[in-house]
Write a protein that holds these residues in place. Sequence first.
Motif, PDB file in Angstrom:
ATOM      1  N   GLU A 232       0.826  -1.198   0.000  1.00 52.86           N
ATOM      2  CA  GLU A 232       0.000   0.000   0.000  1.00 52.86           C
ATOM      3  C   GLU A 232       0.866   1.257   0.000  1.00 52.86           C
ATOM      4  OE1 GLU A 232       0.025  -2.400   2.197  1.00 52.86           O
ATOM      5  OE2 GLU A 232      -1.973  -3.218   2.547  1.00 52.86           O
ATOM      6  N   LEU A 233       0.558   2.193  -0.879  1.00 51.99           N
ATOM      7  CA  LEU A 233       1.391   3.373  -1.055  1.00 51.99           C
ATOM      8  C   LEU A 233       1.440   4.237   0.206  1.00 51.99           C
ATOM      9  CD1 LEU A 233       3.122   4.939  -3.096  1.00 51.99           C
ATOM     10  CD2 LEU A 233       1.039   6.165  -3.781  1.00 51.99           C
ATOM     11  N   PHE A 234       0.313   4.372   0.914  1.00 49.28           N
ATOM     12  CA  PHE A 234       0.299   5.284   2.052  1.00 49.28           C
ATOM     13  C   PHE A 234       1.266   4.855   3.140  1.00 49.28           C
ATOM     14  CE2 PHE A 234      -2.485   2.100   3.833  1.00 49.28           C
ATOM     15  CZ  PHE A 234      -2.336   2.205   5.205  1.00 49.28           C
ATOM     16  N   GLN A 271       4.977   0.163  -8.256  1.00 52.02           N
ATOM     17  CA  GLN A 271       3.570   0.437  -8.548  1.00 52.02           C
ATOM     18  C   GLN A 271       3.382   0.777 -10.021  1.00 52.02           C
ATOM     19  OE1 GLN A 271       0.947   2.524  -6.113  1.00 52.02           O
ATOM     20  NE2 GLN A 271       1.432   1.273  -4.341  1.00 52.02           N
ATOM     21  N   SER A 293      -3.493   2.036  -3.024  1.00 55.18           N
ATOM     22  CA  SER A 293      -3.430   2.403  -1.618  1.00 55.18           C
ATOM     23  C   SER A 293      -4.787   2.146  -0.978  1.00 55.18           C
ATOM     24  CB  SER A 293      -3.025   3.879  -1.474  1.00 55.18           C
ATOM     25  OG  SER A 293      -2.635   4.172  -0.144  1.00 55.18           O
ATOM     26  N   ALA A 317      -7.321  -1.876   1.556  1.00 55.06           N
ATOM     27  CA  ALA A 317      -5.947  -1.418   1.356  1.00 55.06           C
ATOM     28  C   ALA A 317      -5.400  -2.114   0.120  1.00 55.06           C
ATOM     29  CB  ALA A 317      -5.098  -1.717   2.578  1.00 55.06           C
ATOM     30  N   GLY A 319      -2.736  -2.687  -3.010  1.00 56.94           N
ATOM     31  CA  GLY A 319      -1.284  -2.585  -3.061  1.00 56.94           C
ATOM     32  C   GLY A 319      -0.717  -3.198  -4.308  1.00 56.94           C
ATOM     33  N   ALA A 333      -1.821  10.011  -5.886  1.00 56.00           N
ATOM     34  CA  ALA A 333      -0.495   9.385  -5.834  1.00 56.00           C
ATOM     35  C   ALA A 333       0.605  10.229  -6.487  1.00 56.00           C
ATOM     36  CB  ALA A 333      -0.549   7.993  -6.466  1.00 56.00           C
TER      37      ALA A 333
END
Length: 446
Positions: A232-234, A271, A293, A317, A319, A333
């Motif tokens: 997940e980006l966050f 990603q 994310s 979430a 990813g 993003a």
Amino acid sequence: MLHYRSNTDIVLIERLQRAAFDYFLDYSDARTGLVADTSGAGSPSSIAATGFGLSCYPVAVERGWIRRPDAARRVLTALRFLADSRQASDRQATGHRGFYYHFLDMRTGERTWNSELSTIDTALLLAGALTAAAYFCGRDPNEAEIRSLAARLYERADWAWALNRGDTVAMGWRPPGRFLKHRWRGYSEALLLYVLALGSSNRPVAPETYGAYSAAHEWLTIDGAPHLHAGELFIHLFPHAWIDFRGIGDMGMRSARSDYFANTRRAIALQRAHAEENPHRFFGYCRDLWGFSACHAPKGWLKLRDGRRQQLLGYAARGAPFGADDGTLVPWAPLAGLPFAPDDCLDSLSHLLAHYPALLRDGRLPGGFNPSLPGGGREGWVDDRIVGLDQGLAVMMIENWRSGLVWEITRSIPAFSRGLKRAGFEGGWLLPVSLNRKRFTDQNMQ
């Protein structure tokens, strides 16, 4: 690290950053200072969004979007309310043991949505309070009170209690007295939590807790190099909003001859590569349309625009490359990734706005969208809410790319440096100023 390719970049980024900041003017309560979780009607406050908002006021002052005294008053309103709100173990309190419930009533500050006493969201709130206190450092009485209240809030958090007799911090607690079973163990946004928990001069956790947390990290080998995985980006981005991890390494990163900044740059590349590969054949995916994310989406089996049926995950979430993927992307993003891969993110932003212009509402990007679903345009399904966390992250990361302002502020906060050192971090801006400047001058000349 700032790199504009044209005046068009400057104008666009300034407009998006300003609109993102205005969320905190439009969606905060005048009496409590609490910030709404989303722009949706009746949304409660998110204490994490409130923390992001507190961190964004210094940016707004420096950019000339709000007068310093006005910003200080807004910060002071929130800190006074939080400091004076009721701390107790019953279900109607605002917090307990120095921690706060994830969601609060915007007007009363009482717990809502049956939410948990959240250790990570409290950490994000306290990071915002400390950032605001470090910026508002003048002799004005309001600024002096900001510093006093922020110190009081930070030192009131009982991090040792949050261990619940374990070796890592519990994720939360519910009244009248039950800790959540899950703990912050393994790479996550809780990297910031552990820095603050270790940095406390009143009720800290021991350095061994960071060792227990990091012992569960999942390391992969990507193109022959170690990579600390989180899909997940966050997870990669939240700690970076406050801490400049360039050149700073804990024991694991030093062993890998890397740092969290380089690791996040690699996560963004992964990603983009996943979106280009597009193994599930979702509409629009390419190297310039990515962003996996946590976000909302429809839930259940739905028909895509190409006629296939796809199980949509609701709030999940997402990813990449190893994670949930149902065609739903977060459009923020490219903004949040600017410090790490500016050229790639500027390309992605241009692509996003050229092909999906209806995403922008009042100049802000929504929480998520799914172009594979039928909709009124190429955008497909679009979240009808703006999310406070996303807006705050965008303001802070854009500013860290433009000027490094937030990172410079947090570098002056003893709690951050103390927590990083107790966790075993070395290098970067933990070095003396002269050595640190020489380090990055040398790096930039290479």
